[in-house]
Enzyme design. Structure first.
Site, PDB file in Angstrom:
ATOM      1  N   TYR A 167      23.534 -35.985   1.523  1.00 26.36           N
ATOM      2  CA  TYR A 167      22.126 -35.993   1.118  1.00 26.36           C
ATOM      3  C   TYR A 167      21.775 -37.317   0.444  1.00 26.36           C
ATOM      4  O   TYR A 167      20.748 -37.932   0.744  1.00 26.36           O
ATOM      5  CB  TYR A 167      21.875 -34.819   0.173  1.00 26.36           C
ATOM      6  CG  TYR A 167      20.451 -34.664  -0.301  1.00 26.36           C
ATOM      7  CD1 TYR A 167      19.502 -34.029   0.496  1.00 26.36           C
ATOM      8  CD2 TYR A 167      20.052 -35.120  -1.555  1.00 26.36           C
ATOM      9  CE1 TYR A 167      18.197 -33.868   0.057  1.00 26.36           C
ATOM     10  CE2 TYR A 167      18.751 -34.966  -1.997  1.00 26.36           C
ATOM     11  CZ  TYR A 167      17.827 -34.338  -1.194  1.00 26.36           C
ATOM     12  OH  TYR A 167      16.521 -34.185  -1.633  1.00 26.36           O
ATOM     13  N   LYS A 171      19.059 -40.076   1.664  1.00 24.97           N
ATOM     14  CA  LYS A 171      17.902 -40.412   0.838  1.00 24.97           C
ATOM     15  C   LYS A 171      17.937 -41.866   0.369  1.00 24.97           C
ATOM     16  O   LYS A 171      16.876 -42.491   0.225  1.00 24.97           O
ATOM     17  CB  LYS A 171      17.816 -39.453  -0.351  1.00 24.97           C
ATOM     18  CG  LYS A 171      17.485 -38.015   0.041  1.00 24.97           C
ATOM     19  CD  LYS A 171      16.130 -37.909   0.755  1.00 24.97           C
ATOM     20  CE  LYS A 171      15.698 -36.471   0.951  1.00 24.97           C
ATOM     21  NZ  LYS A 171      14.371 -36.368   1.599  1.00 24.97           N
TER      22      LYS A 171
END
Length: 285
Positions: A167, A171
């Site tokens: 993640y 991001k």
């Protein structure tokens, strides 16, 4: 008079949560909306994704603001599907002025335990999906010499997070991608900026795995999560934030108030990034 009067906004991940807040805020401020969400759940994601019924509810909310709405079931991993949505939107509304690339997923595991499938699905949705979305609208915006793109990163786009390396990698990549999009589209008068949300109260986090993470044990509850949210933020009285705070930030960036802002990364995280870790003495009221 709304801040987006006469404009058309495309929002991905629009069925619920942050995406719905973006769609309804755009409509409230005068924009017609193209609301897009994935039609199916994903194998690596342990919680249900947005449904057709939830997307229809978003559409009803847009119409309650007396704005037109087009809904589409499309996966941001599928460039052809997004290209078709853009073509349909332009045919129906005549233009697309705004993209809010919001669609995203979140799962957890130590990096050494992540499977290839978990890694690839995370990057495909959270990073490649943003690229696909921007790529779909860019030719139209370049031709019109106008447009605003807001991509949704995360506080984990600028800092690590325990047990979600995939993640964080995605991001962080969104922030870097945003800067390149902003640079390359600037000569065409098209802007691109990123928002880095803190802990936001959405269906993505309202799930047992998150409850357990905040409780520090199995069998955690939503109350454990909400209580733990106070330790995530520095500002007085802020636990998990309402999705509207992110929609308000995107509204600013997509409006003429931000006409000279491009390539910017805007944290909306109640001071989380000021903390050297967690807030061990939060003021909760």
């Amino acid at each position: 008079m709304g801040l987006l009067d006469g404009k058309v906004a495309l929002v991905t991940g629009a069925a619920r949560g942050q995406g719905r807040a973006h769609a309804l805020t755009c409509a409230r401020e005068g924009a017609d909306v193209i609301a897009v969400d994935v039609p199916d759940d994903l194998p690596s994601v342990p919680y249900p994704l947005g449904t057709a019924e939830e997307l229809a509810e978003t559409a009803r909310g847009v119409e309650e603001h007396d704005r037109r709405v087009l809904t589409a079931a499309a996966d941001v991993r599928d460039q052809a599907a997004l290209d078709a949505v853009v073509a349909q939107g332009v045919a129906e509304f005549g233009r697309i002025d705004i993209l809010v690339a919001n669609a995203g997923i979140w799962t957890r595991a130590p990096f050494w335990e992540l499977t290839d499938a978990q890694w690839e699905e995370m990057l495909a949705v959270n990073l490649t999906g943003v690229w696909h979305s921007a790529k779909a609208v860019a030719p139209h915006m370049m031709e019109r010499r106008a447009g605003s793109i807001v991509v949704i990163s995360s506080a984990n786009g600028v800092e690590p997070g325990q047990n979600y390396a995939h993640y964080c990698a995605a991001k962080h990549g969104v922030v870097g991608l945003m800067k390149n999009i902003a640079l390359e589209l600037a000569p065409f008068g098209v802007r691109c900026n990123a928002i880095c949300p803190g802990a936001i109260d959405t269906p993505m986090v309202n799930q047992p795995a998150v409850y357990d993470m905040f409780a520090g044990r199995e069998g955690g509850t939503r109350e454990d999560m909400l209580a733990g949210g106070h330790a995530f933020h520095a500002l007085r009285g802020t636990g998990f934030l309402d999705p509207q705070v992110i929609a308000d930030a995107a509204l600013f960036l997509n409006s003429d108030l931000a006409a000279a802002i491009t390539g910017a990364t805007l944290p909306v995280e109640a001071g989380h990034l000021l903390l050297p870790g967690l807030n061990l003495a939060p003021v909760t009221a």
